[in-house]
Design an enzyme around this catalytic site. Structure first.
Site, PDB file in Angstrom:
ATOM      1  N   CYS A 177      53.518  49.997  50.974  1.00 21.24           N
ATOM      2  CA  CYS A 177      52.972  50.378  52.273  1.00 21.24           C
ATOM      3  C   CYS A 177      51.631  51.076  52.184  1.00 21.24           C
ATOM      4  CB  CYS A 177      53.957  51.299  53.003  1.00 21.24           C
ATOM      5  SG  CYS A 177      55.640  50.664  53.030  1.00 21.24           S
TER       6      CYS A 177
ATOM      7  N   HIS B  72      51.088  59.003  58.481  1.00 15.53           N
ATOM      8  CA  HIS B  72      51.722  57.735  58.103  1.00 15.53           C
ATOM      9  C   HIS B  72      52.706  57.332  59.199  1.00 15.53           C
ATOM     10  CE1 HIS B  72      52.802  54.542  55.413  1.00 15.53           C
ATOM     11  NE2 HIS B  72      54.067  54.913  55.373  1.00 15.53           N
TER      12      HIS B  72
ATOM     13  N   HIS C 173      54.103  48.928  61.925  1.00 18.41           N
ATOM     14  CA  HIS C 173      53.784  49.265  60.544  1.00 18.41           C
ATOM     15  C   HIS C 173      53.278  48.007  59.840  1.00 18.41           C
ATOM     16  CE1 HIS C 173      53.650  50.806  56.639  1.00 18.41           C
ATOM     17  NE2 HIS C 173      54.944  51.012  56.371  1.00 18.41           N
TER      18      HIS C 173
ATOM     19  N   HIS D 116      50.668   1.698  21.472  1.00 22.47           N
ATOM     20  CA  HIS D 116      49.275   1.854  21.916  1.00 22.47           C
ATOM     21  C   HIS D 116      49.217   3.156  22.715  1.00 22.47           C
ATOM     22  CE1 HIS D 116      46.009   1.065  24.945  1.00 22.47           C
ATOM     23  NE2 HIS D 116      45.388   0.588  23.885  1.00 22.47           N
TER      24      HIS D 116
ATOM     25  N   ASP E 108      45.694  -7.730  20.082  1.00 24.49           N
ATOM     26  CA  ASP E 108      44.970  -6.464  19.900  1.00 24.49           C
ATOM     27  C   ASP E 108      44.283  -6.410  18.543  1.00 24.49           C
ATOM     28  OD1 ASP E 108      44.522  -3.669  21.036  1.00 24.49           O
ATOM     29  OD2 ASP E 108      46.194  -4.382  22.246  1.00 24.49           O
TER      30      ASP E 108
END
EC number: 2.3.1.-
Length: 1819
Positions: free
Chosen positions: A578, A714, A758, A1368, A1557
């Site tokens: 707070c 407060h 508050h 691969h 490949d």
């Protein structure tokens, strides 16, 4: 009082000993940084308080001096918290302020060392009581002044600070004067202004200099001179180029040793340059000097270095003036000082002498040698002070508590509070009215019906249904803050509102970045309190996306504020529950007190959306169950009511706020935080701890508790909290003991929570803002927390203690005899307590009559980032003027221009009074649509310098009287003129003569050039600096000065000498000049055969003729008859004609030796040559001679500049001269100009002209330094609290849906899991027995005559298929190589052909035009299928072609968009082989050439293992069976490989991919291994090829040879093409033709090649998918480092209304609606920027083009409207940040095949730039 030191004529009592303190002009230590560190460390020890004070105050003094500098100098100084910071800035110390910086460092080090020595040895400071004297060289003399004025070490610390100021100012003046002699090149190393010549006598040097002057005619100001000499050396000083010329051409000096001194700041000891005005400029009358002079006078003898005599001064000011004059104007003759010291020692009959030095140097040795030779009986000792400083310090040395704390000024505030309080005024209104603004939890937070249970039995529910809420917290102006709608929506609204309120608070504080030292971006920090993350935990967590982390985590709140404003100081997000915001503000205060920052933006934030917090606080018994905000001090207080709130304040140290001319709205005197360690529980308050804290804060701030008249408590409305807090407050502020508050000192208490609830993390700043408003309103608002009766637990004697609870409004006025002081409490549920003591702001200072702003016309500016906001800002300003008709125009102009940010939509008007201003602003309001957004690119600026005859003969310039930069430059130039033997030209500018009074040619012409040089300097101080210059006739001298060709001294010299020659050699009035409004061709036609000369061609129809007066008079009649206007110019001589012939030769000679011509730093448009001059050879003495005689072709010069694009249609032209002439010529000569403004006008106040011109330039896009414009008058200006920015808000809000916060169950994946199970249980039917590893199941086939289609599906997770993919690997993931796609093509092609033409026999197949737009990456989870679908179809098999498409299949069995396509062509093997034969010998030849290069060591030969190791390290890690290359020879982008195909079996294939490949991946090897490619930063992958043909089958174990050469394409250098040739037994048996590789930044590798199940759910299905599939949200993965982010697509087409809020629900993107009418920004050729309405989007643009699709995609991804994406819109302003750009880049690549780099939006920063690029390359 005169010094008491004896002289030779008057001898007091003899002293047995004598002290001499010597201050050198050299740094006392080679390691200056080390020495400064030691002094700094010593200053922190308790025994050196004076040293600490001196260093601290010296820094503040320099900071204050920097604040007074013009911007061009101020901007060179980095932010600093100690003068010692400058030591590390080598470039600064050698720059324009080098002399100032080094002077400050020298003085601070010398005096700091001396103070340290005498603090350590206090009894030795007996200088003023004994026989002591002071001596010094150069700046060392300034240090002697501080000692002479000081009776104690404490005095020395004070006087020393004033000396630091003088040292700084001296460097500024010296630098300014010297730069007029020769400007320095900031891009080149500094050059010396002085050199020592040893072993030369002063007479020899003087004789040689006299001979040099006889040979070389030059301005006296530029002459070389002797600045210092001794018996064996001479120091020679002068402008660097002149020195260089002397040493190069003088035979005498060529034979001497020359030692250049590190003198880079300019010239001193120069009587020909400086006078008493310069001295007064250094020793200016300041408050600090007045105070010092009032209490200190010289006490010791100080020897002058020019005569050896002592300075005869009565006051501190006199002493400073004499010493500064000595440094600036007198030669150093050290021998005279030595003689005087010896004389004093002899006269006083001292027996010993102690010489205190910092370290020994040549002058000291000279002195010691003289003592030993001339007074051998004298006992001489030396004490070196530097060795007294320890090399290191003991870490255990006690450290002092530091200097006293400054008060902290609050200079700005803003808020968003519950109850509709959208600003501080509306917040005050609800406070003043005593409102309680609680309400039922609104539907946009969560469903109160399901989430609230007043009985508290329902799981995870709230006991209360109430809270205090901000209205529409989602409202936000996203484009203003450069956020996309997507980012805005996903960013916590409290963080957004913190950003908004920070802006508003800064706006009200008059903040402009780097305006003052205290607003340096590096010294500003951000501090915010936040205690929850509701929006992230609930709202955005429903569908986590790109901005989930940066939009929701707390650290990003203050971090985003820092980032947006470019603050480089700290950013803190603090959570102390707070008390978060007040504890954060206290942290910010500490940062300011410790000088870690100079300005702080602080506050707190809270927006409630998470029902969990309500439930948790309910169960913790924090919350009230009854409908109220907070029942503070009520007998039935039962807890607090939760609240939203955002509050921001801006803070500075008080002295900085005063210096910055800020509005101070409150002053924090003290602040501290402690903890309730003794409380019974962590959440329970403790009165003792609170009381201790209050006493501590008041004591530290020096505040009597009875002086505090208000405490903002407060006050949460809990029984325990209210009781404990009231006890702590009354114990400290209103005790019950014998000493009580008097009735005149009531203590009022209040609590804002009773009004707005508050706010938890925002509670503290809410309370603080309330108190600040109370100061402003002089009112205490009513307390509304007591709903029933006063809490009986509170002290019963509140009235007796004079403690008052204000039930109604109470006046709280200022008092004459005491200040209003308040205390603000803020406590934490976690036990922390924070208190701030705050005092009312000081009254605004009275403005003295001499400080009143003399300007009569003012420029008022209004700007915004959008037209909507511009209109709103304009309306707000007009309303302010309606409500404040008496506002001062000067304050209004200052506030709007110098104290606000300026955006790209601008309005500026010049007005003399408020009614005129209102009229002009209202007119602007009616034409708001015509205001164009200025470009982010600065327009070109051209300075045009006026020639003679444009103004009155005598002027009275307001700029000269009131503007320091202009005045100072005029005075310096006048000093140069006087020093060169010319008369003063001030009478021509200062109004001392009538305007028609004719001065001499010398005065008139020098005045004009001086005015223009000074105007250019003034414009430069305002930020208006030219890119190109042009000078008309005499104006060319000023133009060449600005271009860096001539120094100011040389320009004045040439102009003065030329005018002198005219006066002496030419008869005034015999000739004349006549302007004719006609072209040269017209004149030549009409005046053929008549005598005249063409002097100027100013424009297409603007010509000036010269000639004998009688000749030109005869021309007038025929020209006027032809319709051409003629008028004579009011000049004494006919320039650019034969009248000037008599002076040309001598003028040329004077220019040759008297001026130095440098290469231009700017392009010079030459009216003489009709060309643009860039080089260093063209501009010389010959040029100046020709320019005097020959024609001025201004037209040709300007046209050439346009042809070379040095000026364009948007160029801003500024006339530098007393009246506009050239800008009209420029406008008539060019097609268009951006703007053309004068600097001055005849018959108009300079300020009226400047106000209008600045307004015009400002609106045309120039960056004006408005603060510099207003700075000279700031003492007479006040910052107004104007209305804040009018936001163009939209509601960005993600609604929390359902009740999952209650159930905590997540059913998101249930439907998907069920669909997966369904897909597994119902596989597609098999229609054929065909099954290979890559073609696993035929699910569809249809044949109709010659047309046919076959569709197959395969699971990548099948073992053989998966093994092939994992063989691969890229980025650690299995990637389906293109050779697998080739095998699929061959398999399906063969199957299709056999089905449709069974008798076709052995047909070869070409896999042509393969294009893979997205790689197929194997997922990690092998238990879940990963399906692909490939179709092959032909419309006519007889054509020999078929089309293939590859698609991913989602969990519902629905195929996605194709990710690859190819064409299969059936062919003839024999024909292929035959066609390849001609190429064979070429390929073989290249292979042989590579072999030769390898043998020579030029090409690289790589083994099998090395090749694949490199391949794996750079990109692809191949499995063993793919590794067919046995060796490779590579050179650049060319290579061949020997290949052996594997015999290892694995899977069923038509053409095994590891065969393909092996023979083909040589191309990929070259692109990812070759040193010709930047493989460190980039990698290359292939999107496909043009053809793949094998005429013979690839056989296991067979040997082949592959060859390739890759070549970058012309269109795109990141794309490479090549052909791979496969040879067997020297025969080409296969070609992979047109194989393409594209280069990507390596940083994107993870983005492209990551397993799909690592990133996001299945992709969104296509538009043809089922409705169920369409409901799936679409997510796009964007990698940023190692994190994964997801961008959720959101549609805003079906919003639901809740109250006035627009709630946006995450839904799937639907197909776009049909294109309707749109407005497209097409430019009308007649009206620039006019919109054209077209019938539909298709009619305006091709919506099917890649460019259009890309722009639509950007709008979709960023949740922007298409209308926002105008060509001029920048991506930064639209909020396309780095995260969003990655998402968009990936989408462009995936869906449109547009391959872009991560820097796309940097390379193409606007929509228009990107659109053009896309149209050019993609269509």
């Amino acid at each position: 009082m005169r010094p008491t030191t004896p002289s030779t004529t008057e001898s007091p009592d003899n002293f047995s000993n004598m002290k001499l303190l010597y201050f050198s002009n050299e740094f006392p230590h080679d390691d200056l940084a080390g020495l400064s560190r030691q002094l700094t460390l010593l200053s922190k020890q308790k025994q050196f308080p004076h040293l600490a004070r001196f260093l601290d105050h010296a820094t503040e003094a320099v900071r204050d001096e920097v604040r007074q500098l013009p911007w061009s100098l101020r901007n060179t100084i980095p932010s600093f918290d100690s003068v010692f910071n400058f030591i590390e800035h080598a470039s600064l110390r050698k720059g324009e302020l080098g002399a100032s910086i080094d002077g400050v460092l020298l003085v601070v080090v010398q005096l700091g060392t001396l103070i340290k020595y005498y603090e350590e040895n206090p009894k030795k400071y007996d200088l003023n009581t004994g026989n002591a004297a002071l001596s010094g060289l150069g700046l060392g003399l300034l240090s002697t002044a501080a000692v002479s004025l000081s009776s104690s070490v404490s005095d020395l610390a004070v006087a020393g600070v004033e000396v630091v100021r003088l040292a700084f100012r001296l460097g500024v003046v010296v630098g300014s004067v010297s730069s007029n002699l020769e400007s320095r090149d900031p891009t080149s190393p500094p050059v010396s202004w002085a050199a020592v010549v040893p072993d030369v006598t002063v007479d020899e040097a003087r004789d040689e200099l006299d001979a040099f002057y006889a040979r070389e005619k030059m301005p006296s100001t530029s002459k070389i001179f002797i600045s210092a000499w001794s018996h064996n050396s001479v120091t020679i000083s002068g402008p660097p180029s002149r020195l260089k010329h002397l040493f190069r051409t003088s035979e005498f000096f060529r034979g001497q040793k020359i030692i250049n001194l590190p003198v880079y700041g300019g010239l001193c000891h120069a009587a020909h340059l400086y006078n008493q005005e310069h001295v007064r400029e250094v020793v200016s009358e300041t408050d600090s000097l007045k105070e010092l002079s009032s209490r200190a006078s010289p006490k010791l003898t100080t020897f002058a270095t020019s005569t050896g005599k002592r300075f005869e001064a009565e006051t501190a000011r006199e002493l400073f003036e004499q010493i500064v004059a000595e440094i600036m104007t007198k030669e150093i003759r050290w021998g005279t000082v030595v003689d005087s010291v010896l004389a004093q020692a002899h006269t006083t009959s001292c027996s010993d002498i102690q010489v205190l030095v910092f370290r020994k140097s040549l002058p000291v040795y000279d002195l010691l040698t003289a003592f030993s030779s001339k007074q051998p009986g004298l006992e001489v000792s030396t004490l070196e002070l530097i060795p007294t400083i320890p090399a290191s310090l003991d870490n255990g040395t006690p450290v002092s508590g530091g200097s006293s704390k400054s008060s902290i000024a609050i200079v700005g505030m803003s808020c968003r509070m519950p109850g509709g309080a959208t600003d501080t005024e509306s917040f005050w209104n609800l406070l003043e009215k005593g409102m309680d603004v609680h309400r039922t939890i609104p539907a946009d937070r969560f469903d109160i019906d399901t989430h609230h249970d007043p009985k508290g039995k329902a799981m995870n529910s709230s006991h209360t249904a109430y809270g205090c809420f901000i209205d529409e917290p989602g409202l936000f102006d996203a484009p203003f803050f450069n956020m996309s709608p997507r980012e805005a929506q996903q960013t916590d609204p409290m963080q957004r509102l913190a950003l908004v309120t920070a802006y508003e608070a800064l706006e009200r504080a008059g903040y402009v970045a780097n305006r003052t030292p205290a607003t340096s971006l590096e010294r500003i920090g951000t501090f915010y309190g936040q205690a929850s993350d509701d929006y992230r935990e609930v709202n955005t967590a429903q569908e986590i996306s790109t901005y989930f982390i940066p939009g929701g985590c707390r650290a990003f709140g203050p971090g985003r504020i820092n980032y947006f404003f470019k603050f480089a100081g700290p950013s803190f997000s603090i959570d102390t529950a707070c008390s978060s915001s007040l504890a954060t503000i206290q942290t910010a205060c500490t940062s300011l007190w410790n000088k870690d920052t100079d300005m702080a933006v602080a506050g707190g934030m809270n927006v409630l959306t998470n029902s969990d917090a309500f439930a948790g606080l309910s169960h913790g018994h924090f919350l009230t169950k009854t409908p109220n905000a907070c029942k503070t001090w009520d007998s039935e207080a039962d807890g607090y009511c939760r609240a939203d709130g955002i509050g921001s304040i801006v803070m500075k140290r008080l002295e900085d706020a005063i210096a910055d001319n800020d509005n101070i709205i409150g002053v924090i005197r003290g602040a501290a935080t402690n903890h309730s360690a003794e409380a019974v529980s962590i959440t329970h308050p403790h009165a003792g701890a609170q009381s201790f804290l209050s006493s501590k804060v008041l004591s530290a701030a020096g505040i009597d508790p009875f002086d505090v008249s208000y405490v903002e408590m407060h006050g949460t409305g809990t029984q325990a909290g209210d009781k404990e807090e009231m006890k702590s407050v009354t114990d400290v502020f209103a005790p019950a003991g014998p000493k009580r508050r008097s009735m005149r000192q009531p203590l009022h208490v209040g609590a804002v929570k009773a009004n707005v609830g508050h706010g938890e993390a925002v509670a503290g700043v809410t309370a603080l803002i309330k108190v600040l408003l109370m100061f402003q309103k002089s009112m205490i608002p009513p307390h509304v927390g007591i709903k029933n009766s006063l809490n009986p637990a509170l002290p019963s004697d509140l009235a007796e203690r004079n403690v008052r609870i204000p039930y109604t409004r109470q006046a709280w006025p200022r008092e004459k005899d005491r200040k209003r002081i308040a205390a603000v409490n803020n406590f934490s549920a976690a036990g922390g307590n924070t208190m701030i003591a705050i005092e009312e702001p000081p009254l605004p200072r009275n403005i003295a009559p001499e400080d009143e702003d003399p300007r009569t016309t003012h420029a008022v500016t209004v700007s915004a980032k959008s037209k909507v906001s511009l209109e709103g800002n304009l309306k707000r300003l007009i309303a302010f003027l309606e409500n404040n008709p008496d506002v001062r125009m000067s304050d209004l102009a200052y506030t709007t221009a110098a104290r606000k940010y300026h955006h790209n939509h601008r309005i500026a008007v010049a007005a003399a009074d408020v009614p005129q201003l209102k009229k002009k602003l209202s007119a602007q309001l009616n034409s708001i649509d015509s205001v164009k957004s200025i470009s982010n690119l600065q327009p070109l600026i051209a300075f045009a310098f006026t020639g003679q005859g444009a103004s009155y003969k005598s002027m009275d310039l307001q700029l000269f009287h009131h503007e320091p930069t202009f005045r100072s430059q005029i005075l310096h130039l006048n000093s140069l003129a006087l020093a060169q033997g010319f008369p003063s030209f001030l009478p021509a500018v200062d109004g001392s003569f009538p305007k028609d009074h004719a001065h001499s040619a010398v005065v008139t012409q020098m005045a004009l050039v001086a005015i223009e040089i000074s105007l250019a300097a003034y414009w430069a101080s305002l930020g208006v600096v030219p890119n190109v210059v042009v000078g008309h006739s005499l104006g060319e001298y000023a133009a060449l000065y600005v271009a860096g060709v001539l120094s100011a001294s040389d320009a004045i010299y040439l102009v003065g000498q030329r005018a002198r020659l005219l006066e002496e050699r030419v008869q005034a009035g015999s000739h004349k000049m006549m302007a004719v409004r006609a072209s040269l061709a017209d004149i030549q036609k009409i005046a053929a055969g008549m005598p005249y000369e063409v002097a100027c061609i100013n424009g297409p129809r603007d010509t000036v003729l010269s000639g004998l007066s009688k000749d030109l008079d005869t021309l007038i009649e025929p020209l006027q008859k032809a319709g051409f206007k003629c008028y004579s110019l009011d000049v004494a001589y006919a320039f650019h004609s034969s009248q000037t012939d008599p002076i040309l030769e001598e003028f040329g000679e004077l220019a040759e030796t008297g001026a130095i011509f440098h290469a231009p730093k700017l392009p010079v448009l030459s009216p003489l040559l009709g060309k643009v001059i860039f080089d260093e050879k063209t501009l010389n003495a010959t040029y100046m001679k020709r320019a005097t005689r020959e024609c001025v072709n201004y037209l040709a010069a300007v046209e050439t500049g346009a042809k070379l694009s040095l000026v364009d249609d948007n160029t801003l032209w500024v006339e530098i001269g007393p009246h506009p002439v050239c800008i009209n010529m420029s406008k008539s000569s060019l097609r268009s100009v951006g703007a053309a403004v004068p600097s001055m006008r005849r018959d108009e106040s300079n300020w009226a002209t400047m106000a209008q011109s600045l307004s015009t330039l400002h609106c045309a896009g120039a960056t004006i330094r408005w603060n510099e414009f207003h700075k000279p008058f700031e003492k007479g200006l006040r910052l107004l609290d104007l209305p804040t920015y009018a936001w163009n808000n939209k509601n960005y809000w993600i609604q929390y849906n359902g009740d999952w916060a209650l159930t905590k169950g997540n059913t998101y994946y249930d439907a998907q899991k069920k669909a997966l199970e369904t897909a597994k249980a119902l596989p597609a039917p098999r229609l054929s027995d065909l099954k290979t590893s890559s073609v696993q199941r035929i699910i569809e086939e249809s044949f109709d005559g010659s047309a046919g289609t076959v569709v197959m599906q395969s699971d990548l997770m099948e073992a053989d298929f998966l093994a092939a993919a994992h063989g691969h690997k890229m980025n650690g993931c299995g990637v389906v190589t293109s050779s697998i796609h080739a095998d699929i093509s061959y398999t399906l092609g063969s199957y299709l052909l056999k089905k449709m033409s069974p008798s076709s026999g052995d047909i070869a197949m070409n896999v042509a035009d393969l294009e893979v737009v997205k790689g197929l990456v194997a997922q990690k989870n092998t238990k879940v299928p990963q399906m692909i679908q490939v179709s092959i179809s032909t419309e006519n098999i007889n054509t020999g072609t078929a089309q293939l498409r590859w698609q991913n299949v989602n969990a519902q069995g629905i195929p996605d968009e194709p990710f690859a396509t190819a064409t299969l062509e059936y062919g003839d093997r024999s024909a292929w082989l035959s066609s390849w034969v001609p190429q064979t010998h070429l390929i073989q030849g290249r292979i042989e050439a590579l072999e030769t290069l390898a043998a020579q060591g030029i090409a690289n030969r790589l083994s099998h293992n090395m090749a694949y190791l490199l391949f794996a390290n750079n990109l692809v890690d191949y499995a063993t069976k793919y590794r067919g290359m046995q060796s490779v020879v590579i050179n650049g982008l060319e290579a061949f490989a020997d290949v052996t195909l594997t015999t290892e079996k694995g899977g069923v294939w038509t053409v095994p991919p590891y065969f393909i490949d092996s023979v083909a991946h040589l191309a990929g090897f070259v692109m990812n291994v070759s040193d010709a490619i930047d493989t460190k930063a980039n990698y290359c992958v292939t999107p496909g090829w043009s053809s793949m043909r094998f005429a013979k089958p690839l056989v296991a174990g067979a040997k082949y040879r592959s060859y390739v050469k890759m070549i970058p394409t012309v269109e795109d250098r990141s794309v490479y093409l090549g052909d791979v040739y496969v040879l067997q037994d020297n025969e080409i048996i296969g070609i992979v033709g047109g194989i393409k590789f594209r280069q990507y930044p390596r940083i994107l590798l993870n983005r492209f090649f990551s397993a799909p199940d690592e990133a996001s759910p299945s992709p969104n299905p296509t538009h043809g998918a089922t409705a169920k599939a369409q409901a799936q949200p679409k997510t796009i993965a964007a990698s940023h480092g190692d994190e994964k982010h997801f961008a959720t697509s959101v549609q805003i087409s079906t919003p639901s209304k809740i109250g006035h809020q627009l709630i946006v629900k995450p839904v799937a993107i639907q197909a776009p609606p049909p294109a309707g009418p749109v407005v497209v920004a097409l430019k009308d050729p007649e009206v620039q920027g006019s919109p054209v309405v077209v019938a539909s989007a298709a009619a305006a643009v091709d919506t099917n083009s890649v460019a259009s699709k890309a722009i639509s995609m950007i709008a979709n991804e960023a949740a922007l409207e298409q209308a926002d994406l105008q060509d001029e819109a920048s991506f930064a302003e639209l909020g396309i940040d780095s995260l969003m750009s990655l998402v968009i880049s990936e989408k462009l690549r995936e869906e449109l095949g547009v391959v872009v780099s991560g820097s796309l939006f940097l390379e193409y920063p606007t929509i228009g730039d990107l659109r053009s690029w896309l149209m050019e390359y993609y269509g």
